[in-house]
Motif scaffolding. Structure first.
Motif, PDB file in Angstrom:
ATOM      1  N   GLU A   1       0.825  -1.202   0.000  1.00 47.02           N
ATOM      2  CA  GLU A   1       0.000   0.000   0.000  1.00 47.02           C
ATOM      3  C   GLU A   1       0.862   1.256   0.000  1.00 47.02           C
ATOM      4  OE1 GLU A   1      -2.885  -0.027   3.122  1.00 47.02           O
ATOM      5  OE2 GLU A   1      -4.064  -1.573   2.141  1.00 47.02           O
ATOM      6  N   CYS A   2       0.505   2.189  -0.866  1.00 42.36           N
ATOM      7  CA  CYS A   2       1.207   3.468  -0.896  1.00 42.36           C
ATOM      8  C   CYS A   2       0.992   4.165   0.456  1.00 42.36           C
ATOM      9  CB  CYS A   2       0.642   4.315  -2.040  1.00 42.36           C
ATOM     10  SG  CYS A   2       1.078   6.053  -1.940  1.00 42.36           S
ATOM     11  N   LYS A   3       2.074   4.716   0.986  1.00 37.95           N
ATOM     12  CA  LYS A   3       1.997   5.354   2.312  1.00 37.95           C
ATOM     13  C   LYS A   3       1.078   6.575   2.314  1.00 37.95           C
ATOM     14  CE  LYS A   3       5.873   4.833   5.359  1.00 37.95           C
ATOM     15  NZ  LYS A   3       7.137   5.456   5.761  1.00 37.95           N
ATOM     16  N   VAL A   4       0.941   7.203   1.154  1.00 32.76           N
ATOM     17  CA  VAL A   4       0.109   8.410   1.086  1.00 32.76           C
ATOM     18  C   VAL A   4      -1.354   8.060   0.812  1.00 32.76           C
ATOM     19  CG1 VAL A   4      -0.277  10.612  -0.098  1.00 32.76           C
ATOM     20  CG2 VAL A   4       2.055   9.788   0.300  1.00 32.76           C
ATOM     21  N   CYS A   5      -1.587   7.295  -0.266  1.00 33.30           N
ATOM     22  CA  CYS A   5      -2.983   7.110  -0.693  1.00 33.30           C
ATOM     23  C   CYS A   5      -3.538   5.726  -0.403  1.00 33.30           C
ATOM     24  CB  CYS A   5      -3.116   7.422  -2.181  1.00 33.30           C
ATOM     25  SG  CYS A   5      -2.327   6.215  -3.245  1.00 33.30           S
ATOM     26  N   GLY A   6      -2.671   4.785  -0.056  1.00 32.95           N
ATOM     27  CA  GLY A   6      -3.161   3.443   0.273  1.00 32.95           C
ATOM     28  C   GLY A   6      -3.432   2.566  -0.938  1.00 32.95           C
ATOM     29  N   MET A   7      -3.173   3.093  -2.115  1.00 38.06           N
ATOM     30  CA  MET A   7      -3.413   2.304  -3.322  1.00 38.06           C
ATOM     31  C   MET A   7      -2.173   1.444  -3.599  1.00 38.06           C
ATOM     32  SD  MET A   7      -6.464   3.043  -4.075  1.00 38.06           S
ATOM     33  CE  MET A   7      -6.932   2.641  -5.749  1.00 38.06           C
ATOM     34  N   PRO A   8      -2.330   0.400  -4.439  1.00 40.46           N
ATOM     35  CA  PRO A   8      -1.205  -0.505  -4.694  1.00 40.46           C
ATOM     36  C   PRO A   8       0.001   0.220  -5.290  1.00 40.46           C
ATOM     37  CG  PRO A   8      -3.233  -1.377  -5.599  1.00 40.46           C
ATOM     38  CD  PRO A   8      -3.538   0.000  -5.145  1.00 40.46           C
ATOM     39  N   SER A   9       1.174  -0.173  -4.801  1.00 43.68           N
ATOM     40  CA  SER A   9       2.390   0.503  -5.244  1.00 43.68           C
ATOM     41  C   SER A   9       3.557  -0.473  -5.159  1.00 43.68           C
ATOM     42  CB  SER A   9       2.633   1.694  -4.308  1.00 43.68           C
ATOM     43  OG  SER A   9       3.924   2.189  -4.486  1.00 43.68           O
ATOM     44  N   SER A  10       4.547  -0.262  -6.026  1.00 41.24           N
ATOM     45  CA  SER A  10       5.708  -1.159  -5.940  1.00 41.24           C
ATOM     46  C   SER A  10       6.733  -0.593  -4.960  1.00 41.24           C
ATOM     47  CB  SER A  10       6.325  -1.366  -7.318  1.00 41.24           C
ATOM     48  OG  SER A  10       6.524  -0.121  -7.917  1.00 41.24           O
ATOM     49  N   GLY A  11       6.663   0.698  -4.695  1.00 39.62           N
ATOM     50  CA  GLY A  11       7.569   1.296  -3.708  1.00 39.62           C
ATOM     51  C   GLY A  11       6.777   1.810  -2.509  1.00 39.62           C
ATOM     52  N   GLU A  12       7.475   2.550  -1.648  1.00 44.28           N
ATOM     53  CA  GLU A  12       6.794   3.065  -0.460  1.00 44.28           C
ATOM     54  C   GLU A  12       5.660   4.021  -0.813  1.00 44.28           C
ATOM     55  OE1 GLU A  12       8.895   5.049   2.619  1.00 44.28           O
ATOM     56  OE2 GLU A  12       9.621   3.162   3.425  1.00 44.28           O
ATOM     57  N   ILE A  13       5.976   4.887  -1.794  1.00 42.81           N
ATOM     58  CA  ILE A  13       4.966   5.855  -2.255  1.00 42.81           C
ATOM     59  C   ILE A  13       4.712   5.562  -3.731  1.00 42.81           C
ATOM     60  CG2 ILE A  13       4.540   8.327  -2.652  1.00 42.81           C
ATOM     61  CD1 ILE A  13       6.220   8.904  -0.203  1.00 42.81           C
ATOM     62  N   CYS A  14       3.455   5.556  -4.143  1.00 40.35           N
ATOM     63  CA  CYS A  14       3.147   5.199  -5.532  1.00 40.35           C
ATOM     64  C   CYS A  14       3.614   6.305  -6.489  1.00 40.35           C
ATOM     65  CB  CYS A  14       1.655   4.914  -5.705  1.00 40.35           C
ATOM     66  SG  CYS A  14       0.601   6.368  -5.756  1.00 40.35           S
ATOM     67  N   SER A  15       3.750   5.939  -7.748  1.00 39.65           N
ATOM     68  CA  SER A  15       4.328   6.891  -8.703  1.00 39.65           C
ATOM     69  C   SER A  15       3.431   8.117  -8.893  1.00 39.65           C
ATOM     70  CB  SER A  15       4.638   6.225 -10.033  1.00 39.65           C
ATOM     71  OG  SER A  15       3.671   5.288 -10.352  1.00 39.65           O
ATOM     72  N   PHE A  16       2.122   7.951  -8.731  1.00 34.42           N
ATOM     73  CA  PHE A  16       1.207   9.094  -8.873  1.00 34.42           C
ATOM     74  C   PHE A  16       1.442  10.104  -7.735  1.00 34.42           C
ATOM     75  CE2 PHE A  16      -2.867  11.146  -7.847  1.00 34.42           C
ATOM     76  CZ  PHE A  16      -3.221  11.679  -9.079  1.00 34.42           C
ATOM     77  N   CYS A  17       1.431   9.609  -6.504  1.00 34.13           N
ATOM     78  CA  CYS A  17       1.619  10.509  -5.357  1.00 34.13           C
ATOM     79  C   CYS A  17       3.009  11.144  -5.398  1.00 34.13           C
ATOM     80  CB  CYS A  17       1.435   9.752  -4.041  1.00 34.13           C
ATOM     81  SG  CYS A  17      -0.275   9.262  -3.765  1.00 34.13           S
ATOM     82  N   ARG A  18       3.990  10.342  -5.843  1.00 34.85           N
ATOM     83  CA  ARG A  18       5.358  10.864  -5.927  1.00 34.85           C
ATOM     84  C   ARG A  18       5.431  11.965  -6.978  1.00 34.85           C
ATOM     85  NH1 ARG A  18       9.059   7.182  -8.046  1.00 34.85           N
ATOM     86  NH2 ARG A  18       7.686   5.536  -7.295  1.00 34.85           N
TER      87      ARG A  18
ATOM     88  N   GLU B   1      -1.519  13.960   0.930  1.00 35.63           N
ATOM     89  CA  GLU B   1      -2.761  13.316   1.359  1.00 35.63           C
ATOM     90  C   GLU B   1      -3.426  12.691   0.139  1.00 35.63           C
ATOM     91  OE1 GLU B   1      -5.598  15.977   3.178  1.00 35.63           O
ATOM     92  OE2 GLU B   1      -3.932  16.804   4.357  1.00 35.63           O
ATOM     93  N   PRO B   2      -4.208  11.650   0.350  1.00 39.89           N
ATOM     94  CA  PRO B   2      -4.871  11.035  -0.809  1.00 39.89           C
ATOM     95  C   PRO B   2      -5.979  11.931  -1.379  1.00 39.89           C
ATOM     96  CG  PRO B   2      -5.546   9.950   1.230  1.00 39.89           C
ATOM     97  CD  PRO B   2      -4.468  10.919   1.602  1.00 39.89           C
ATOM     98  N   ILE B   3      -6.269  11.747  -2.641  1.00 43.98           N
ATOM     99  CA  ILE B   3      -7.410  12.464  -3.230  1.00 43.98           C
ATOM    100  C   ILE B   3      -8.630  11.564  -3.111  1.00 43.98           C
ATOM    101  CG2 ILE B   3      -8.348  13.522  -5.322  1.00 43.98           C
ATOM    102  CD1 ILE B   3      -5.494  13.946  -6.272  1.00 43.98           C
ATOM    103  N   ASP B   4      -9.694  12.105  -2.583  1.00 43.02           N
ATOM    104  CA  ASP B   4     -10.922  11.330  -2.430  1.00 43.02           C
ATOM    105  C   ASP B   4     -11.860  11.671  -3.583  1.00 43.02           C
ATOM    106  OD1 ASP B   4     -13.116   9.972  -1.583  1.00 43.02           O
ATOM    107  OD2 ASP B   4     -13.509  11.221   0.180  1.00 43.02           O
ATOM    108  N   PHE B   5     -12.147  10.674  -4.399  1.00 43.63           N
ATOM    109  CA  PHE B   5     -13.036  10.922  -5.540  1.00 43.63           C
ATOM    110  C   PHE B   5     -14.479  10.507  -5.254  1.00 43.63           C
ATOM    111  CE2 PHE B   5      -8.889  10.460  -7.732  1.00 43.63           C
ATOM    112  CZ  PHE B   5      -8.870  11.674  -8.394  1.00 43.63           C
TER     113      PHE B   5
END
Ligand code: Q46
Ligand code: ZN
Ligand code: ZN
Length: 304
Positions: free
Chosen positions: A273-290, A296-300
């Motif tokens: 889980e991405c540390k910021v948004c909780g979505m699947p990620s291969s690293g600590e923080i997902c490439s989108f959040c990075r 903070e995550p975006i709530d849609f």
């Protein structure tokens, strides 16, 4: 020339299988073909809630139109990329298409989220690369936040054939292994199922179907698409198709039969889980959040 099935004049000449069809019989042929594709690859169940990503262009407009006609429960999402006039026009078309179809349209605007549009970010990353990343993340997260069972995109046979062709030229086996008409849900549903209902119809057939049904769509290309190598691969495939009708569909179907060879080479990266948004990620923080520097995550989630 007359239609193969009735007395009416031909609306289109199909090259593979070779036949002339009137407007009505062409519509029937196209709809049957898409229905069969959905069934063959077990894309959708009748009661599933489907989010169609509409860009304003022909492929996604036809996808929404035909899914609605086949009785699926659809809503649409348009992502306004903030690419000047191109994006404003695209949004207008998406609105018109959804109004005509009487389906709900949701709009997410990149500029409203980040204060910058695609193409305005100072980065070494190519524009189309972070644009693709941004679009994929948004439509997946939007679908997940709002409980959609699947995301449908407008990729047609020409798109798929040129994607496979170009990735074979570079032996990108990792990409090839993940390519196909359906990507099942993963990571407890956080990666929503993706489907491509137009997988087996050509671009030419999509254009003809839009014309036959009076579907209006954006014809201008994104300014960043110019000179894209995909267009070169498409041109080569079109040349081959003209000489040997059936080249594209046989190439794509042959690829699907041999896909296991590429899958064998797949190095599955463990997702967390991405540390910021909780979505699947291969690293600590997902490439989108990075990339967008999110804290903070975006709530849609739609608050209806
Ligand atoms: S990726 Fe690139 Fe497209 Fe984004 S910047 Fe335009 S051309 S819209 S499919
Ligand atoms: Zn006919
Ligand atoms: Zn993230």
């Amino acid at each position: 020339m007359r239609c193969k099935f009735c007395e009416k004049p031909a609306f289109i000449k199909l090259h593979y299988p070779k036949m002339y069809l009137c407007e009505e019989h062409f519509k029937e042929y196209f709809e049957r073909k898409v229905k069969r594709t959905i069934e063959r690859y077990k894309m959708l169940k009748p009661d599933e809630k489907v989010l169609v990503v509409v860009s304003g262009g022909k492929d996604s407009a036809v996808t929404a139109y035909i899914l609605k006609k086949l009785g699926y429960n659809i809503e649409c999402l348009h992502i306004n990329l903030g690419i000047g006039e191109y994006s404003e026009k695209s949004e207008e078309y998406a609105k018109k298409q959804c109004e005509a179809l009487e389906v709900p349209l949701h709009i997410v605007r990149v500029k409203e989220l980040f204060g910058k549009g695609i193409g305005e970010v100072r980065t070494r990353r190519p524009t189309c690369s972070y644009c693709g990343l941004t679009k994929r993340y948004i439509f997946n997260k939007f679908a997940y936040d709002n409980g959609f069972d699947a995301v449908a995109t407008g990729h047609n046979l020409d798109d798929e054939a040129s994607f496979i062709f170009s990735n074979m030229m570079h032996w990108n086996t990792q990409y090839l292994a993940k390519q196909g008409p359906v990507t099942p849900a993963q990571f407890n549903g956080k990666l929503v199922k993706k489907v491509k209902p137009l997988y087996e119809v050509t671009e030419r057939e999509v254009v003809a179907y839009a014309l036959a049904n009076g579907i209006e769509y954006m014809m201008e290309e994104c300014p960043y698409a110019r000179g894209a190598t995909t267009l070169e691969y498409k041109a080569i495939l079109n040349e081959m198709e003209e000489k040997r009708p059936g080249t594209k569909i046989n190439f794509v179907k042959g690829f699907l039969r041999k896909k296991h060879l590429f899958e064998a080479e797949l190095h599955e990266t463990e997702l967390r889980e991405c540390k910021v948004c909780g979505m699947p990620s291969s690293g600590e923080i997902c490439s989108f959040c990075r990339f967008w520097g999110l804290k903070e995550p975006i709530d849609f989630k739609l608050h209806l």
